[in-house]
Structure formats: structure tokens, C-alpha cells
Design a protein around this motif. Structure first.
Motif, PDB file in Angstrom:
ATOM      1  N   TRP A 145       0.975  -1.108  -0.013  1.00 44.39           N
ATOM      2  CA  TRP A 145      -0.034  -0.147   0.115  1.00 44.39           C
ATOM      3  C   TRP A 145       0.788   1.282   0.008  1.00 44.39           C
ATOM      4  O   TRP A 145       1.958   1.282   0.807  1.00 44.39           O
TER       5      TRP A 145
ATOM      6  N   ARG B 211       0.550   5.589  -0.725  1.00 45.96           N
ATOM      7  CA  ARG B 211      -0.410   6.873  -0.367  1.00 45.96           C
ATOM      8  C   ARG B 211       0.244   8.197  -1.014  1.00 45.96           C
ATOM      9  O   ARG B 211       1.335   8.261  -0.984  1.00 45.96           O
TER      10      ARG B 211
ATOM     11  N   GLU C 225       4.580   7.919  -1.304  1.00 44.28           N
ATOM     12  CA  GLU C 225       5.329   7.182  -0.298  1.00 44.28           C
ATOM     13  C   GLU C 225       4.648   5.747   0.082  1.00 44.28           C
ATOM     14  O   GLU C 225       3.563   5.581  -0.062  1.00 44.28           O
TER      15      GLU C 225
ATOM     16  N   VAL D 253       3.567   2.958   2.509  1.00 43.33           N
ATOM     17  CA  VAL D 253       2.836   2.762   3.635  1.00 43.33           C
ATOM     18  C   VAL D 253       3.248   1.468   4.353  1.00 43.33           C
ATOM     19  O   VAL D 253       3.601   1.398   5.553  1.00 43.33           O
TER      20      VAL D 253
ATOM     21  N   TYR E  24       6.906  -1.470   7.104  1.00 46.56           N
ATOM     22  CA  TYR E  24       5.977  -0.506   7.464  1.00 46.56           C
ATOM     23  C   TYR E  24       6.865   0.825   7.398  1.00 46.56           C
ATOM     24  O   TYR E  24       8.110   0.566   7.952  1.00 46.56           O
TER      25      TYR E  24
ATOM     26  N   VAL F  31       3.711   4.806  10.392  1.00 44.04           N
ATOM     27  CA  VAL F  31       2.260   4.172  10.616  1.00 44.04           C
ATOM     28  C   VAL F  31       2.572   2.768  11.655  1.00 44.04           C
ATOM     29  O   VAL F  31       1.539   2.270  11.811  1.00 44.04           O
TER      30      VAL F  31
ATOM     31  N   MET G 245      -6.358   0.271   9.287  1.00 38.10           N
ATOM     32  CA  MET G 245      -5.841   1.399   9.732  1.00 38.10           C
ATOM     33  C   MET G 245      -6.357   1.912  10.964  1.00 38.10           C
ATOM     34  O   MET G 245      -7.632   2.038  10.888  1.00 38.10           O
TER      35      MET G 245
ATOM     36  N   ASP H 245      -2.495  11.452   7.926  1.00 42.72           N
ATOM     37  CA  ASP H 245      -2.889  10.059   6.818  1.00 42.72           C
ATOM     38  C   ASP H 245      -3.771  10.505   5.683  1.00 42.72           C
ATOM     39  O   ASP H 245      -4.043   9.554   5.007  1.00 42.72           O
TER      40      ASP H 245
ATOM     41  N   TYR I  38      -4.818   6.314  -1.452  1.00 40.62           N
ATOM     42  CA  TYR I  38      -4.264   5.164  -1.117  1.00 40.62           C
ATOM     43  C   TYR I  38      -4.242   4.283  -2.250  1.00 40.62           C
ATOM     44  O   TYR I  38      -5.114   3.916  -2.910  1.00 40.62           O
TER      45      TYR I  38
END
Length: 123
Positions: A32, A34, A42, A44, A55, A59, A78, A85, A89
Motif C-alpha cells: 500500500w 499513499r 510514499e 505505507v 511498514y 504508521v 488503519m 494520513d 491510497y
């Protein structure tokens, strides 16, 4: 491979939770990413083979990436969402290489992308 299709985005208040889903049949290493307005995309969270997960520091402890292999679905749970945030996404996939494991959170290491789902965190 089938196209990657994200779902589950929405608007929540700070401290709230969302779960993103990505239909991921036929894809290998996945993650994932975002992108906030005016900022670069970037990483996630990413998931390799054998349940390897990575990670972003921002996060850790709040987000969890997981796969349901029976349903060919990638998830991002999440929790304790913060205004920072907020963003689009994206689900992405890549070939599992040694290089990917070194820098999986770098968007350049992914080669297949979904269309994205919007997440907005505001009071």
C-alpha cells in the motif's frame, strides 16, 4: 494478473479506523502506498512472501497489512488515524526480487498499480 482494485476509503475523524481492500489475484509481492496533495507518493506498508511485512515509521503500531490468500485480497487495517494520513491510497504489486525486499517501500520498486481510494481524516 487481474487489475488491482482498491476499496474501503472514506472520511473519518481523527482516532477513527478504516480497512482498505485490494482485489489481488495473481499478484506476488504487494503493498500500500499513499499520496497527499502536493506531495510525492510514499510507501505505507508492504507484504512479501512468507508473511514478510514492512511498514513506514509513521504508521508502525497503527496500520496492519495482511492477505487473505483464499479470497485473493490484500488488506490495510488503519487504526488511530491522524489528519496527516489523508491522501489517495494505492495498492501495488511487484515481482519478488532481492532488490524489492531491500526497498519495497520505494514506489519505484512496484510496477502495477490500482486506481486508488481516497482517505480523508478530519475533525
Amino acid at each position: 494478473q487481474v487489475p488491482l482494485v482498491e476499496s474501503g476509503g472514506g472520511s473519518v475523524q481523527p482516532g477513527g479506523s478504516l480497512r482498505l481492500s485490494c482485489a489481488a489475484s495473481g499478484h506476488d509481492c504487494m503493498g500500500w502506498f499513499r499520496q497527499a496533495p502536493g506531495k510525492e507518493r510514499e510507501g505505507v506498508a508492504t507484504s512479501g512472501r512468507s508473511s514478510d511485512t514492512f511498514y513506514a515509521d509513521s504508521v508502525k503500531g497503527r496500520f496492519t497489512i495482511s492477505r487473505d490468500t483464499a479470497r485473493n485480497t490484500l488488506y490495510l487495517q488503519m487504526n488511530n488515524l491522524k489528519p496527516e494520513d489523508t491522501g489517495m491510497y494505492y495498492c501495488a504489486s511487484a515481482t519478488c526480487t532481492a532488490r524489492w525486499y531491500i526497498s519495497s517501500l520505494n514506489p519505484r520498486e512496484s510496477d502495477t498499480w490500482g486506481q486508488g481510494t481516497q482517505v480523508t481524516v478530519s475533525a
